[in-house]
Design a protein around this motif. Structure first.
Motif, PDB file in Angstrom:
ATOM      1  N   LEU A   1       0.812  -1.223   0.000  1.00 15.22           N
ATOM      2  CA  LEU A   1       0.000   0.000   0.000  1.00 15.22           C
ATOM      3  C   LEU A   1       0.847   1.275   0.000  1.00 15.22           C
ATOM      4  O   LEU A   1       0.431   2.296  -0.534  1.00 15.22           O
ATOM      5  N   GLY A   2       2.019   1.232   0.590  1.00 19.12           N
ATOM      6  CA  GLY A   2       2.957   2.358   0.502  1.00 19.12           C
ATOM      7  C   GLY A   2       2.377   3.692   0.926  1.00 19.12           C
ATOM      8  O   GLY A   2       1.527   3.773   1.824  1.00 19.12           O
ATOM      9  N   HIS A   3       2.802   4.750   0.257  1.00 25.31           N
ATOM     10  CA  HIS A   3       2.472   6.100   0.712  1.00 25.31           C
ATOM     11  C   HIS A   3       1.028   6.530   0.459  1.00 25.31           C
ATOM     12  O   HIS A   3       0.641   7.591   0.933  1.00 25.31           O
ATOM     13  N   VAL A   4       0.235   5.707  -0.246  1.00 25.90           N
ATOM     14  CA  VAL A   4      -1.191   6.077  -0.336  1.00 25.90           C
ATOM     15  C   VAL A   4      -1.806   6.099   1.065  1.00 25.90           C
ATOM     16  O   VAL A   4      -2.787   6.799   1.314  1.00 25.90           O
ATOM     17  N   GLN A   5      -1.199   5.338   1.975  1.00 23.22           N
ATOM     18  CA  GLN A   5      -1.699   5.310   3.362  1.00 23.22           C
ATOM     19  C   GLN A   5      -1.507   6.639   4.059  1.00 23.22           C
ATOM     20  O   GLN A   5      -2.150   6.953   5.046  1.00 23.22           O
ATOM     21  N   ARG A   6      -0.554   7.419   3.573  1.00 19.91           N
ATOM     22  CA  ARG A   6      -0.191   8.641   4.280  1.00 19.91           C
ATOM     23  C   ARG A   6      -0.840   9.892   3.684  1.00 19.91           C
ATOM     24  O   ARG A   6      -0.633  10.996   4.195  1.00 19.91           O
ATOM     25  N   GLY A   7      -1.584   9.689   2.572  1.00 19.49           N
ATOM     26  CA  GLY A   7      -2.181  10.869   1.945  1.00 19.49           C
ATOM     27  C   GLY A   7      -3.684  10.753   1.839  1.00 19.49           C
ATOM     28  O   GLY A   7      -4.285   9.843   2.400  1.00 19.49           O
ATOM     29  N   GLY A   8      -4.257  11.698   1.134  1.00 21.85           N
ATOM     30  CA  GLY A   8      -5.698  11.694   0.946  1.00 21.85           C
ATOM     31  C   GLY A   8      -6.398  12.403   2.080  1.00 21.85           C
ATOM     32  O   GLY A   8      -5.776  12.849   3.045  1.00 21.85           O
ATOM     33  N   ARG A   9      -7.713  12.503   1.934  1.00 18.55           N
ATOM     34  CA  ARG A   9      -8.505  13.271   2.898  1.00 18.55           C
ATOM     35  C   ARG A   9      -8.330  12.772   4.328  1.00 18.55           C
ATOM     36  O   ARG A   9      -8.171  11.583   4.564  1.00 18.55           O
ATOM     37  N   ALA A  10      -8.384  13.701   5.230  1.00 21.68           N
ATOM     38  CA  ALA A  10      -8.327  13.343   6.646  1.00 21.68           C
ATOM     39  C   ALA A  10      -9.700  12.829   7.067  1.00 21.68           C
ATOM     40  O   ALA A  10     -10.721  13.400   6.692  1.00 21.68           O
ATOM     41  N   SER A  11      -9.703  11.763   7.844  1.00 20.48           N
ATOM     42  CA  SER A  11     -10.971  11.196   8.322  1.00 20.48           C
ATOM     43  C   SER A  11     -11.606  12.137   9.342  1.00 20.48           C
ATOM     44  O   SER A  11     -10.939  13.022   9.891  1.00 20.48           O
ATOM     45  N   PHE A  12     -12.871  11.882   9.650  1.00 22.88           N
ATOM     46  CA  PHE A  12     -13.551  12.698  10.664  1.00 22.88           C
ATOM     47  C   PHE A  12     -12.777  12.678  11.979  1.00 22.88           C
ATOM     48  O   PHE A  12     -12.535  13.724  12.589  1.00 22.88           O
ATOM     49  N   LEU A  13     -12.366  11.473  12.399  1.00 20.31           N
ATOM     50  CA  LEU A  13     -11.702  11.374  13.705  1.00 20.31           C
ATOM     51  C   LEU A  13     -10.389  12.141  13.734  1.00 20.31           C
ATOM     52  O   LEU A  13     -10.030  12.735  14.744  1.00 20.31           O
ATOM     53  N   ASP A  14      -9.642  12.124  12.634  1.00 22.97           N
ATOM     54  CA  ASP A  14      -8.381  12.873  12.614  1.00 22.97           C
ATOM     55  C   ASP A  14      -8.608  14.387  12.583  1.00 22.97           C
ATOM     56  O   ASP A  14      -7.824  15.148  13.143  1.00 22.97           O
ATOM     57  N   ARG A  15      -9.677  14.813  11.908  1.00 29.78           N
ATOM     58  CA  ARG A  15      -9.985  16.256  11.933  1.00 29.78           C
ATOM     59  C   ARG A  15     -10.306  16.686  13.361  1.00 29.78           C
ATOM     60  O   ARG A  15      -9.868  17.734  13.837  1.00 29.78           O
ATOM     61  N   LEU A  16     -11.058  15.832  14.041  1.00 33.53           N
ATOM     62  CA  LEU A  16     -11.450  16.171  15.408  1.00 33.53           C
ATOM     63  C   LEU A  16     -10.249  16.111  16.351  1.00 33.53           C
ATOM     64  O   LEU A  16     -10.027  17.021  17.154  1.00 33.53           O
ATOM     65  N   LEU A  17      -9.473  15.054  16.227  1.00 37.63           N
ATOM     66  CA  LEU A  17      -8.316  14.885  17.112  1.00 37.63           C
ATOM     67  C   LEU A  17      -7.293  16.005  16.877  1.00 37.63           C
ATOM     68  O   LEU A  17      -6.759  16.587  17.825  1.00 37.63           O
ATOM     69  N   GLY A  18      -7.050  16.315  15.591  1.00 35.20           N
ATOM     70  CA  GLY A  18      -6.118  17.402  15.264  1.00 35.20           C
ATOM     71  C   GLY A  18      -6.596  18.719  15.861  1.00 35.20           C
ATOM     72  O   GLY A  18      -5.820  19.480  16.456  1.00 35.20           O
ATOM     73  N   THR A  19      -7.895  18.968  15.723  1.00 29.60           N
ATOM     74  CA  THR A  19      -8.469  20.215  16.250  1.00 29.60           C
ATOM     75  C   THR A  19      -8.336  20.274  17.768  1.00 29.60           C
ATOM     76  O   THR A  19      -7.889  21.281  18.336  1.00 29.60           O
ATOM     77  N   ARG A  20      -8.691  19.183  18.428  1.00 24.30           N
ATOM     78  CA  ARG A  20      -8.641  19.174  19.892  1.00 24.30           C
ATOM     79  C   ARG A  20      -7.206  19.330  20.387  1.00 24.30           C
ATOM     80  O   ARG A  20      -6.929  20.110  21.299  1.00 24.30           O
ATOM     81  N   MET A  21      -6.284  18.602  19.777  1.00 27.39           N
ATOM     82  CA  MET A  21      -4.897  18.663  20.244  1.00 27.39           C
ATOM     83  C   MET A  21      -4.266  20.027  19.943  1.00 27.39           C
ATOM     84  O   MET A  21      -3.499  20.555  20.750  1.00 27.39           O
ATOM     85  N   GLY A  22      -4.608  20.576  18.775  1.00 27.32           N
ATOM     86  CA  GLY A  22      -4.082  21.902  18.411  1.00 27.32           C
ATOM     87  C   GLY A  22      -4.553  22.950  19.408  1.00 27.32           C
ATOM     88  O   GLY A  22      -3.778  23.793  19.883  1.00 27.32           O
ATOM     89  N   ALA A  23      -5.835  22.884  19.761  1.00 32.83           N
ATOM     90  CA  ALA A  23      -6.394  23.851  20.709  1.00 32.83           C
ATOM     91  C   ALA A  23      -5.725  23.685  22.073  1.00 32.83           C
ATOM     92  O   ALA A  23      -5.319  24.669  22.708  1.00 32.83           O
ATOM     93  N   GLU A  24      -5.585  22.442  22.503  1.00 37.10           N
ATOM     94  CA  GLU A  24      -4.991  22.178  23.820  1.00 37.10           C
ATOM     95  C   GLU A  24      -3.535  22.674  23.876  1.00 37.10           C
ATOM     96  O   GLU A  24      -3.071  23.170  24.916  1.00 37.10           O
ATOM     97  N   ALA A  25      -2.840  22.560  22.755  1.00 37.72           N
ATOM     98  CA  ALA A  25      -1.447  23.036  22.714  1.00 37.72           C
ATOM     99  C   ALA A  25      -1.402  24.542  22.965  1.00 37.72           C
ATOM    100  O   ALA A  25      -0.554  25.041  23.722  1.00 37.72           O
ATOM    101  N   VAL A  26      -2.340  25.269  22.356  1.00 41.69           N
ATOM    102  CA  VAL A  26      -2.375  26.725  22.565  1.00 41.69           C
ATOM    103  C   VAL A  26      -2.742  27.043  24.013  1.00 41.69           C
ATOM    104  O   VAL A  26      -2.092  27.861  24.671  1.00 41.69           O
ATOM    105  N   TYR A  27      -3.766  26.357  24.535  1.00 42.90           N
ATOM    106  CA  TYR A  27      -4.127  26.585  25.944  1.00 42.90           C
ATOM    107  C   TYR A  27      -2.922  26.376  26.845  1.00 42.90           C
ATOM    108  O   TYR A  27      -2.708  27.087  27.814  1.00 42.90           O
ATOM    109  N   THR A  28      -2.131  25.367  26.519  1.00 38.01           N
ATOM    110  CA  THR A  28      -0.979  25.036  27.368  1.00 38.01           C
ATOM    111  C   THR A  28       0.075  26.139  27.333  1.00 38.01           C
ATOM    112  O   THR A  28       0.573  26.548  28.380  1.00 38.01           O
TER     113      THR A  28
END
Ligand code: F6P
Length: 378
Positions: free
Chosen positions: A280-307
């Motif tokens: 499968l190679g690098h196709v695994q690393r590209g393409g649209r972000a899933s719902f969970l990754d959008r949410l996790l990225g958003t939550r972690m990004g926000a928490e980093a700023v709060y910190t």
């Protein structure tokens, strides 16, 4: 006031853009100044820093990759490299650095923070910075966010990107199954994950794979027989195909790498099943972000700023992890230490320790698979 710089480093991962978006928007919301560093530590050393505008993060949340670029920098792992990086940060009066990356990138971040005061002194000694500026820049708060499709960070249940990679892997395996059953074939699928079998393990669970090889469980000396028995049994039970998943770091108990080619050869010679390989190679690393990754990225990004904006926390180094769907601030040094323990347990072949240190979410998947003997455990 706070002057925050953000960079992405190491292998890119879907959801990094969601994290960048949250970092930028939350910084604006809290009246902090926010800057991008392009192309990871490599860009930092080269002075590639610019102000991040509020609009620059519009329409990026859907996309894979990292729109500010990433790199694996060898130079940053040297003291000279970090000295150059420190001078760029200090000359721009940055007092907080957020790094979105994997294990290696966050180890670098920890080094930078632990040496920071010393690096400021050195820059003054070398006449590269005034004493006044060095005094103003004496404190750098750093926060890491774990972005890696491998899910290989011991202090977090999930890393950003793993869910999107798995979404892609599962979709690809489902597609392969359609053609495999038409021709009664065995497919050997190679998935990424470097030294971590999480992608292989959970993909095997979600696709009903017949057999899986992961680095954490080196295959026993007679894995050929165990695997072939299993594949043959599935055919006898009426399945018209087989799926074998091989993690890229898989090996046998003598430390030899298990390759998809070796697996194919065994199946063809012993069982005479028509066998194909899909890497499968690098196709695994590209393409649209899933719902969970959008949410996790958003939550972690926000928490980093709060910190970084919290005055009582701002001199410590943290990494944002998630445990049981709750975000947590883990002291960065402790998290790096735990990853080193995983690496040492690997070297020693103490695989129970590897699984234990990787945490509950990893261990429970191993158990599910073992219960159906789909794992190549010795
Ligand atoms: O760590 C992420 C990862 O995609 C691993 O799964 C893989 O081993 C590696 O990066 C590939 O690295 P590169 O970006 O150099 O191809």
């Amino acid at each position: 006031g706070k002057r925050i710089a953000v960079l992405t480093s190491g292998g890119d991962a879907q959801g990094m853009n969601a994290a960048l978006r949250a970092v930028v928007r939350l910084s604006y919301f809290h009246h902090a100044e926010i800057f991008y560093i392009r192309d990871g530590y490599k860009g930092l050393i080269a002075g590639s820093i610019e102000r991040a505008t509020w609009e620059s993060v519009a329409d990026v949340i859907q996309t894979g990759g990292t729109f500010i670029g990433s790199a694996r920098s060898k130079e940053f792992m040297t003291k000279e490299g970090r000295l150059k990086a420190a001078s760029v940060l200090a000359l721009n009066e940055i007092n907080a650095l957020i790094c979105i990356g994997g294990d290696g990138s966050l180890t670098g971040l920890q080094l930078l923070q632990s040496e920071w005061a010393q690096l400021m002194d050195e820059l003054v000694d070398l006449d590269k910075m005034s004493v006044e500026r060095a005094q103003r820049c004496m404190k750098l708060s750093v926060v890491g966010i774990v972005g890696s499709i491998d899910n290989d960070f011991a202090s977090s249940d999930m890393t950003i990107g793993a869910d999107s990679a798995l979404t892609r892997i599962v979709e690809a395996i489902d597609a392969v199954v359609d053609t495999a059953q038409s021709h009664q074939r065995t497919f050997v699928i190679e998935v990424m994950g470097r030294q971590c079998g999480y992608l292989a393990l959970t993909a095997a669970l979600a696709t009903e794979a017949d057999f899986v090889f992961v680095p954490e469980w080196p295959a026993g000396s007679d894995w050929q027989t165990t695997m072939c028995n299993r594949l043959a049994m599935m055919r006898t039970l009426g399945r018209r195909l087989n799926v074998v998943i091989v993690a890229e770091g898989a090996m046998d108990d003598k430390g030899n790498k298990i390759t998809p080619e070796a697996v194919q050869k065994v199946v063809e010679e012993k069982l005479k099943f028509d066998t194909r390989i899909t890497k499968l190679g690098h196709v695994q690393r590209g393409g649209r972000a899933s719902f969970l990754d959008r949410l996790l990225g958003t939550r972690m990004g926000a928490e980093a700023v709060y910190t970084v904006i919290e005055p009582t926390l701002c001199t410590e180094a943290y990494v944002i992890g998630i445990e049981g769907n709750k975000l947590k601030r883990v002291p960065l040094g402790k998290a790096i230490e735990r990853n080193k323990m995983v690496a040492t347990a690997f070297e020693k072949g103490d695989l129970n320790a590897v699984v234990r240190l990787r945490g509950k979410t990893f261990a429970e998947k191993v158990e599910y698979l073992q219960s159906t003997s789909e794992i190549a455990a010795s």
